[in-house]
Structures are given as structure tokens and as C-alpha cells.
Design a protein around this motif. Structure first.
Motif, PDB file in Angstrom:
ATOM      1  N   ASP A 256       0.828  -1.198   0.000  1.00 25.87           N
ATOM      2  CA  ASP A 256       0.000   0.000   0.000  1.00 25.87           C
ATOM      3  C   ASP A 256       0.867   1.253   0.000  1.00 25.87           C
ATOM      4  N   ALA A 257       2.012   1.194   0.687  1.00 26.38           N
ATOM      5  CA  ALA A 257       2.910   2.350   0.759  1.00 26.38           C
ATOM      6  C   ALA A 257       3.656   2.573  -0.544  1.00 26.38           C
ATOM      7  N   VAL A 258       3.894   1.509  -1.288  1.00 25.87           N
ATOM      8  CA  VAL A 258       4.804   1.595  -2.434  1.00 25.87           C
ATOM      9  C   VAL A 258       4.095   1.647  -3.780  1.00 25.87           C
ATOM     10  N   THR A 259       3.040   0.855  -3.970  1.00 20.48           N
ATOM     11  CA  THR A 259       2.498   0.684  -5.317  1.00 20.48           C
ATOM     12  C   THR A 259       2.047   1.978  -5.965  1.00 20.48           C
ATOM     13  N   ASP A 260       1.531   2.916  -5.185  1.00 22.85           N
ATOM     14  CA  ASP A 260       1.059   4.173  -5.765  1.00 22.85           C
ATOM     15  C   ASP A 260       2.209   5.027  -6.274  1.00 22.85           C
ATOM     16  N   SER A 261       3.425   4.687  -5.868  1.00 23.59           N
ATOM     17  CA  SER A 261       4.603   5.469  -6.248  1.00 23.59           C
ATOM     18  C   SER A 261       5.534   4.684  -7.161  1.00 23.59           C
ATOM     19  N   LEU A 262       5.022   3.594  -7.724  1.00 26.43           N
ATOM     20  CA  LEU A 262       5.865   2.659  -8.459  1.00 26.43           C
ATOM     21  C   LEU A 262       5.543   2.657  -9.948  1.00 26.43           C
ATOM     22  N   THR A 263       6.596   2.634 -10.768  1.00 27.60           N
ATOM     23  CA  THR A 263       6.463   2.423 -12.212  1.00 27.60           C
ATOM     24  C   THR A 263       7.320   1.220 -12.573  1.00 27.60           C
ATOM     25  N   THR A 264       6.765   0.289 -13.332  1.00 25.30           N
ATOM     26  CA  THR A 264       7.491  -0.924 -13.709  1.00 25.30           C
ATOM     27  C   THR A 264       7.360  -1.172 -15.204  1.00 25.30           C
ATOM     28  N   ASP A 265       8.120  -2.152 -15.687  1.00 28.22           N
ATOM     29  CA  ASP A 265       7.857  -2.665 -17.028  1.00 28.22           C
ATOM     30  C   ASP A 265       6.644  -3.591 -16.942  1.00 28.22           C
ATOM     31  N   THR A 266       6.142  -4.024 -18.081  1.00 26.91           N
ATOM     32  CA  THR A 266       4.920  -4.829 -18.090  1.00 26.91           C
ATOM     33  C   THR A 266       5.125  -6.228 -17.522  1.00 26.91           C
ATOM     34  N   GLY A 267       6.365  -6.639 -17.288  1.00 28.53           N
ATOM     35  CA  GLY A 267       6.617  -7.937 -16.687  1.00 28.53           C
ATOM     36  C   GLY A 267       6.455  -7.954 -15.181  1.00 28.53           C
ATOM     37  N   LEU A 268       6.332  -6.750 -14.578  1.00 22.65           N
ATOM     38  CA  LEU A 268       6.187  -6.657 -13.120  1.00 22.65           C
ATOM     39  C   LEU A 268       5.030  -5.731 -12.744  1.00 22.65           C
ATOM     40  N   ASP A 269       4.040  -5.616 -13.610  1.00 23.34           N
ATOM     41  CA  ASP A 269       3.022  -4.593 -13.397  1.00 23.34           C
ATOM     42  C   ASP A 269       1.755  -5.086 -12.712  1.00 23.34           C
ATOM     43  N   SER A 270       1.854  -6.201 -12.019  1.00 21.33           N
ATOM     44  CA  SER A 270       0.709  -6.655 -11.227  1.00 21.33           C
ATOM     45  C   SER A 270       1.188  -7.022  -9.835  1.00 21.33           C
ATOM     46  N   LEU A 271       0.263  -6.996  -8.888  1.00 19.65           N
ATOM     47  CA  LEU A 271       0.609  -7.333  -7.517  1.00 19.65           C
ATOM     48  C   LEU A 271       1.112  -8.770  -7.429  1.00 19.65           C
ATOM     49  N   THR A 272       0.493  -9.664  -8.194  1.00 18.34           N
ATOM     50  CA  THR A 272       0.902 -11.070  -8.192  1.00 18.34           C
ATOM     51  C   THR A 272       2.346 -11.216  -8.650  1.00 18.34           C
ATOM     52  N   GLU A 273       2.702 -10.508  -9.727  1.00 20.08           N
ATOM     53  CA  GLU A 273       4.063 -10.597 -10.257  1.00 20.08           C
ATOM     54  C   GLU A 273       5.076  -9.979  -9.289  1.00 20.08           C
TER      55      GLU A 273
END
Length: 321
Positions: A256-273
């Protein structure tokens, strides 16, 4: 009981959707196409006709000084638009996730910035002898990855970017980090005052330490990088000391603290990944993580800038391929 169960599922689904929706992603593979360094391979075993793909992984991690959002403005001390990549590290993780090498790239390094594709379909021009962090400022994550791959010859398997608020939130969510500094720091620009010695820092203090430069002897970016590398190890130590990867409540707090501030490539763009990626590194410790800085020397054209020191820099990048 059935009603409670259904409500629990609904709440869990909403939390997953909320966190998943927070993540911003960029399709770097599609943007860059095939004109990239080859993926690393292992030496062929006896009887094999071709080398096999290596499971080792290289990840470009950028710290962005984006001022978007009230919290970033407060922590960054400004309200300008745009962002720069003032922190850049290549994380090389071995095939079983037990050892890692973290290579910092000084932001003041003069590089050849290749032509990069832009979201509107255009391209940037190739430029020589420009600062490394202009790649992100001009062309975002895609240009940052392409510039790193061009200067190193190393394929980046993934991309992670975190801003001021995300880094501070991560440190707070894991309970702070403990570091030892050798000199007093009094830096008005990074809003940090610390006496020499050992300190347990909260998120805002840790961010100030990652950003401080003018509070250090000589005001060097290379000295700042040493502090950033110490923070990386301190985070690994703190995460190892918690039940982060096995406790859903703690993991949710961090996510919750990190995801709103995170940009990834499409290989890591889900919580599951992201969770799967994190759990694959649960055996990685600070002691098994080697932190180094790309070898540099003062630039002949500008004593306030640096250039790669060859052949040492090339040999370092070769070790990651």
C-alpha cells in the motif's frame, strides 16, 4: 458465516484491485523491439549443441525526483513539473536469487544518449557527451533503459522506478533502517541534520540521506552514492529481520505504501508478479549483496562531470552479461 465469508472475499478482491490499479507500467519491450543486447546465456554443458538461456536477471532501478502529488512536493521541496533520475542502479541477481551485485551509475556521467522512441511516435536525436540523467528527463523509462543498454551492452530484464513518497513509505513500512555515518550532515536542501554515528532512520530521514550531497565533505555525487548503497543494504537487512514475505498484513502495508509510487515494465506490473518476484529473493541477504560504483574519472571537458574509466568499466559490465 457464509455472509462473512463472501464479505471477506469481496474486501480481499477490492484490496487487490486497489493495489494492482496503483501500479503504473511501461511496455519497454514493445517500445525498444529487437534492437537490444542479447539475453545472457550459460556455457553449454557437455553434449549440448547450444548455450541455454541464463536465469540470472538484470534490473534497472531508478529513483525519481518527481514532484507530482502533495507528498512528493513536500518531500522534494518544490513544485516543478517533470522528473529526473538522480539515482540509478543496475541490480544483477544470480539464477537462484541468493547473491546480487548492485552497480550505481553516477548521474553526472557524460554518455552517448541514443535515439529513443517517444510515446507520440516520434524519436529523440542521438546526442554525444550529455549527462546520463537527461535520458530519463527527455524520454522517460524507455530512453533510460535504452541508454543503459547502449552504454553497458547489458540487457535489462526489468525496470523499477520509485519516487520520493514511495521510498519514504517503504522505509516506514518495514520499521525504519539502521545506518552508520562517518561525518555530521547538515544539508538544508535535503532537509537532513544528523550527527556522525549510528542511527535508525524513518522514511523521511532515509530519503534525506539518499538525497544529501551538499552536506557531505566535498559535495560529491560519488559520496552520495556510497550512502545510497548503504541504504540498500540496510533495507535488505531490515526486510530479512521481519516476516514481510510471509505475513500478509505486513506485506499489504508495504504494498500500500509503495504501489502508488511505483512504475514498472509490463513484466512486473501486477501485484501477483511483484509479490512473486519479492518471494523469489527471500534468500538474498545484505552480506550476499555486493555494491559497487561504475568506475569513472573526471571528464576532460568538464571537471564537474565524469566519464567511464575504461577498460575497468567495460570489464564490470561484462561480468553482468
Amino acid at each position: 458465516m457464509a455472509g462473512v465469508f463472501v464479505l471477506g472475499l469481496a474486501a480481499g478482491g477490492w484490496l487487490y484491485w486497489k493495489l494492482n490499479d496503483n501500479i503504473t507500467s511501461v511496455d519497454i519491450n514493445n517500445a525498444l523491439g529487437d534492437n537490444r543486447p542479447a539475453k545472457p546465456v550459460t556455457t553449454p554443458s557437455a553434449g549440448a549443441t547450444e548455450p541455454l538461456p541464463s536465469e540470472a536477471m538484470n534490473i534497472l532501478v531508478l529513483g525519481s525526483d518527481s514532484r507530482s502529488g502533495e507528498e512528493n512536493q513536500r518531500l522534494g521541496g518544490g513544485n516543478s513539473t517533470g522528473a529526473r533520475s538522480d539515482t540509478a542502479m543496475v541490480f544483477h541477481i544470480d539464477a537462484v536469487g541468493r547473491t546480487a551485485k548492485v552497480v550505481s551509475i553516477p548521474r553526472d556521467t557524460l554518455v552517448t544518449r541514443p535515439s529513443c522512441p517517444l510515446p507520440d511516435g516520434g524519436e529523440t536525436e542521438e546526442r554525444y557527451g550529455v549527462m546520463f540523467n537527461t535520458a530519463y528527463a527527455l524520454g522517460g523509462p524507455v530512453c533510460a533503459v535504452k541508454t543503459v543498454e547502449s552504454m553497458t551492452g547489458v540487457r535489462m530484464d526489468h525496470y523499477l522506478e520509485i519516487d520520493f513518497a514511495g521510498f519514504a513509505g517503504l522505509v516506514d513500512a518495514v520499521g525504519g533502517v539502521t545506518v552508520t555515518i562517518d561525518e555530521d550532515i547538515n544539508d538544508e536542501k535535503s532537509h537532513l541534520q544528523l550527527d556522525a554515528g549510528t542511527h535508525t532512520l524513518d522514511g523521511e530521514q532515509a530519503l534525506g540521506l539518499a538525497r544529501t550531497r551538499y552536506g557531505l565533505d566535498g559535495g560529491s555525487d560519488l559520496a552520495r552514492i556510497e550512502l545510497q548503497q548503504q541504504l540498500v543494504k540496510a533495507l535488505l537487512t531490515q526486510i530479512s529481520a521481519t516476516s514481510l514475505l510471509t505475513n500478509p498484513a505486513e506485506l499489504y502495508n508495504v504494498a500500500d505504501a509503495v504501489t502508488d509510487s511505483l512504475t514498472t515494465d509490463t513484466g512486473l506490473d501486477s501485484l501477483t508478479e511483484l509479490v512473486g518476484f519479492g518471494q523469489s529473493l527471500r534468500a538474498l541477504s545484505a552480506d550476499a549483496t555486493d555494491t559497487v560504483t561504475m568506475p569513472v574519472v573526471p571528464a576532460p571537458s568538464d571537471p564537474n562531470r565524469v566519464v567511464a574509466d575504461e577498460p575497468e568499466a567495460g570489464e564490470l559490465w561484462e561480468s553482468l552479461r
